[in-house]
Design an enzyme around this catalytic site. Structure first.
Site, mmCIF file in Angstrom:
data_model
loop_
_atom_site.group_PDB
_atom_site.id
_atom_site.type_symbol
_atom_site.label_atom_id
_atom_site.label_comp_id
_atom_site.label_asym_id
_atom_site.label_seq_id
_atom_site.Cartn_x
_atom_site.Cartn_y
_atom_site.Cartn_z
ATOM 1 N N ASP A 292 1.059 -1.079 -0.013
ATOM 2 C CA ASP A 292 -0.166 -0.003 0.022
ATOM 3 C C ASP A 292 0.834 1.248 0.088
ATOM 4 O O ASP A 292 1.643 1.470 0.993
ATOM 5 C CB ASP A 292 -0.806 0.002 1.443
ATOM 6 C CG ASP A 292 -1.813 1.206 1.151
ATOM 7 O OD1 ASP A 292 -2.882 1.085 0.381
ATOM 8 O OD2 ASP A 292 -1.548 2.028 1.961
ATOM 9 N N TYR B 242 3.177 9.755 1.081
ATOM 10 C CA TYR B 242 4.227 9.274 2.209
ATOM 11 C C TYR B 242 5.832 9.675 1.706
ATOM 12 O O TYR B 242 6.609 9.089 2.562
ATOM 13 C CB TYR B 242 4.042 7.572 2.146
ATOM 14 C CG TYR B 242 2.593 7.153 2.533
ATOM 15 C CD1 TYR B 242 1.650 8.072 3.030
ATOM 16 C CD2 TYR B 242 1.998 6.091 2.252
ATOM 17 C CE1 TYR B 242 0.320 7.576 3.461
ATOM 18 C CE2 TYR B 242 0.741 5.532 2.327
ATOM 19 C CZ TYR B 242 -0.002 6.459 2.956
ATOM 20 O OH TYR B 242 -1.563 6.050 3.241
ATOM 21 N N LYS C 68 -2.365 6.202 -4.240
ATOM 22 C CA LYS C 68 -3.511 7.102 -4.156
ATOM 23 C C LYS C 68 -3.343 8.510 -4.441
ATOM 24 O O LYS C 68 -2.121 8.958 -4.693
ATOM 25 C CB LYS C 68 -3.600 7.291 -2.579
ATOM 26 C CG LYS C 68 -3.567 6.019 -1.729
ATOM 27 C CD LYS C 68 -3.823 6.087 -0.304
ATOM 28 C CE LYS C 68 -3.735 4.608 0.431
ATOM 29 N NZ LYS C 68 -2.210 4.470 1.031
ATOM 30 N N HIS D 96 -7.408 9.638 -1.937
ATOM 31 C CA HIS D 96 -6.934 9.348 -0.694
ATOM 32 C C HIS D 96 -7.602 10.189 0.411
ATOM 33 O O HIS D 96 -7.938 9.365 1.540
ATOM 34 C CB HIS D 96 -5.471 10.420 -0.763
ATOM 35 C CG HIS D 96 -4.640 9.748 0.487
ATOM 36 N ND1 HIS D 96 -3.006 9.708 0.364
ATOM 37 C CD2 HIS D 96 -4.764 9.197 1.700
ATOM 38 C CE1 HIS D 96 -2.468 9.222 1.350
ATOM 39 N NE2 HIS D 96 -3.466 8.916 2.180
HETATM 40 N N1 LIG Z 1 -5.906 5.806 3.210
HETATM 41 C C1 LIG Z 1 -5.627 6.564 4.397
HETATM 42 O O1 LIG Z 1 -5.930 7.597 4.549
HETATM 43 C C2 LIG Z 1 -4.528 6.104 5.347
HETATM 44 C C3 LIG Z 1 -4.197 6.410 6.745
HETATM 45 C C4 LIG Z 1 -3.254 5.699 7.572
HETATM 46 C C5 LIG Z 1 -2.723 4.700 7.052
HETATM 47 N N2 LIG Z 1 -2.905 4.213 5.742
HETATM 48 C C6 LIG Z 1 -2.053 2.918 5.343
HETATM 49 O O2 LIG Z 1 -2.161 1.944 6.199
HETATM 50 C C7 LIG Z 1 -1.005 1.505 6.851
HETATM 51 C C8 LIG Z 1 -1.165 1.048 8.117
HETATM 52 O O3 LIG Z 1 -1.454 2.183 8.903
HETATM 53 P P1 LIG Z 1 -0.437 2.955 10.142
HETATM 54 O O4 LIG Z 1 0.945 2.973 9.416
HETATM 55 O O5 LIG Z 1 -1.090 4.208 10.411
HETATM 56 O O6 LIG Z 1 -0.228 2.278 11.546
HETATM 57 P P2 LIG Z 1 -0.249 0.565 11.758
HETATM 58 O O7 LIG Z 1 0.012 -0.355 10.848
HETATM 59 O O8 LIG Z 1 -1.611 0.519 12.890
HETATM 60 O O9 LIG Z 1 1.051 0.625 12.919
HETATM 61 C C9 LIG Z 1 2.404 0.761 12.570
HETATM 62 C C10 LIG Z 1 3.084 0.993 13.946
HETATM 63 O O10 LIG Z 1 3.000 -0.444 14.425
HETATM 64 C C11 LIG Z 1 4.299 -0.822 14.585
HETATM 65 N N3 LIG Z 1 4.258 -2.401 14.409
HETATM 66 C C12 LIG Z 1 4.001 -3.070 13.252
HETATM 67 N N4 LIG Z 1 3.974 -4.542 13.506
HETATM 68 C C13 LIG Z 1 3.881 -4.622 14.792
HETATM 69 C C14 LIG Z 1 4.205 -5.757 15.521
HETATM 70 N N5 LIG Z 1 4.003 -7.026 15.256
HETATM 71 N N6 LIG Z 1 4.014 -5.603 17.210
HETATM 72 C C15 LIG Z 1 4.165 -4.349 17.519
HETATM 73 N N7 LIG Z 1 4.335 -3.112 16.751
HETATM 74 C C16 LIG Z 1 4.189 -3.286 15.302
HETATM 75 C C17 LIG Z 1 5.210 -0.407 13.489
HETATM 76 O O11 LIG Z 1 6.307 -0.396 14.076
HETATM 77 P P3 LIG Z 1 7.670 -0.900 12.986
HETATM 78 O O12 LIG Z 1 7.537 -0.328 11.503
HETATM 79 O O13 LIG Z 1 8.967 -0.523 13.861
HETATM 80 O O14 LIG Z 1 7.462 -2.394 13.054
HETATM 81 C C18 LIG Z 1 4.509 1.088 13.576
HETATM 82 O O15 LIG Z 1 4.986 1.975 14.718
HETATM 83 C C19 LIG Z 1 -0.159 2.954 6.504
HETATM 84 O O16 LIG Z 1 1.210 2.502 6.424
HETATM 85 C C20 LIG Z 1 -0.645 3.316 5.300
HETATM 86 O O17 LIG Z 1 -0.233 2.565 4.337
HETATM 87 C C21 LIG Z 1 -3.837 4.809 4.923
#
Ligand SMILES: NC(=O)c1ccc[n+]([C@@H]2O[C@H](COP(=O)([O-])OP(=O)(O)OC[C@H]3O[C@@H](n4cnc5c(N)ncnc54)[C@H](OP(=O)(O)O)[C@@H]3O)[C@@H](O)[C@H]2O)c1
Length: 316
Positions: free
Chosen positions: A42, A47, A76, A109
């Site tokens: 994704d 980003y 996006k 987005h």
């Molecule tokens: N469309 C939109 O508006 C939108 C908005 C937000 C997000 N997104 C997409 O969704 C993706 C995921 O959401 P997010 O990045 O907000 O947050 P998330 O995936 O909920 O959390 C990421 C965090 O969790 C940690 N993590 C990952 N695996 C883990 C595990 N097994 N145990 C403990 N901690 C862990 C990561 O650290 P490390 O990297 O150090 O492992 C990072 O700090 C984004 O990266 C993006 O691609 C889209």
């Protein structure tokens, strides 16, 4: 690997998120992820790392370690390219950065528009209203991208039911996906039911509660998902990690789930969550955690004169 099905297309249900994955670490993370079995990435130009992601995609497909057709890549359209004439150039820039001929999925987005020269708004003047940049005009330009062979599927992010319904009524190509925040504190039951009825797939973003968001996006005393006692207890019972419980929960509800990680151990851990089967009793406990809590609440688009508000963005 589990898949979601959309008409004749299979979408790998577990993907790799790349928001906040920094230059210098995202190339290695994407390469490692694809190497151990991820097939869905994704991305987004917002980003600011699509060039590095693209280098990793190229390395894996160019070296024959992976076939392009076995890979699902989503990107996006950023908020400053909603005007119809700006859509295809924005997509072409993303394709150049990702070193791809086409995307599997291209999403709007946010249902929020900026003036074309604005990357991130500083004042209300930097925005375009939805009357100045109607979603349906943006969407028709996205449909032209499908016709031009630049993307296979199109969809949206952060749309509420009313906006989705309006788009479904007007679109020539129905949105394949709504990518939204979704986790046990924000279970999105109504949205899931609506999308099931109208054959729109759902991707769960921030499935782990997005703990690495910038400080400015965090509220005081935010609830933690990974540290919640009920999640930890279910994890302990199954001999897995809390993150694996959260990911398995999303997959079991038939949503795509896109946890972000740049860490080798956690990348594998997250991938292996697809093997975990939560029991009815676990699901009942998790159902009780709903609290309508958004980590990515869109309040950053609320400024005097912007015309956008969290009230207008969300149904809740
Ligand atoms: N469309 C939109 O508006 C939108 C908005 C937000 C997000 N997104 C997409 O969704 C993706 C995921 O959401 P997010 O990045 O907000 O947050 P998330 O995936 O909920 O959390 C990421 C965090 O969790 C940690 N993590 C990952 N695996 C883990 C595990 N097994 N145990 C403990 N901690 C862990 C990561 O650290 P490390 O990297 O150090 O492992 C990072 O700090 C984004 O990266 C993006 O691609 C889209």
């Amino acid at each position: 690997m589990k898949y979601l099905t959309y008409q004749q297309t299979k979408v790998p249900a577990l993907g790799l998120g790349t928001w906040k994955a920094k230059k210098g670490e995202v190339y290695g993370a994407v390469r490692e992820a694809l190497h151990i079995g991820y097939t869905h990435v994704d991305c987004a130009p917002a980003y600011m790392n699509e060039t590095e992601v693209g280098a990793a995609l190229k390395e894996m497909t160019g070296s024959g370690q992976m076939r392009r057709e076995d890979l699902w890549v989503t990107s996006k359209l950023w908020n400053n390219a909603h005007l119809p004439g700006d859509v295809q150039p924005a997509l072409k820039k993303t394709l150049t950065d990702l070193q791809l001929d086409s995307l599997d999925l291209y999403l709007i987005h946010w249902p929020v528009a900026f003036k074309p020269e604005v990357a991130l708004p500083k004042s209300g003047d930097d925005y375009l209203s939805l009357q100045e940049a109607p979603i349906i005009d943006t969407w028709q330009a996205m449909e032209e991208c499908v016709a031009a062979g630049l993307v296979r599927h199109i969809g949206v992010c952060n749309f509420n039911i009313a906006k989705l319904e309006d788009l479904l009524a007007k679109a020539a190509i129905a949105p394949m996906m709504n990518q939204i925040e979704l986790h046990p504190y924000l279970q999105q039951q109504k949205m899931l039911e609506f999308c099931r009825q109208r054959q729109v797939l759902v991707t769960a973003y921030s499935p782990l509660g997005s703990p690495d968001r910038p400080k400015g996006m965090k509220k005081k005393n935010e609830p933690t998902l990974l540290g919640h006692e009920a999640i930890k207890a279910i994890a302990k019972k199954h001999g897995v990690s809390p993150a694996q419980v959260l990911i398995a929960w999303g997959l079991q509800r038939q949503t795509a789930v896109i946890p972000k990680s740049i860490n080798q151990v956690r990348l594998r851990e997250n991938l292996e969550a697809a093997e975990l089967r939560l029991e009815e009793n676990d699901l009942r406990h998790i159902a009780k955690l709903e609290r309508g809590y958004r980590y990515v609440d869109g309040a950053f688009w609320e400024m005097p004169g912007s015309g956008y508000s969290t009230k207008e963005l969300w149904d809740d």
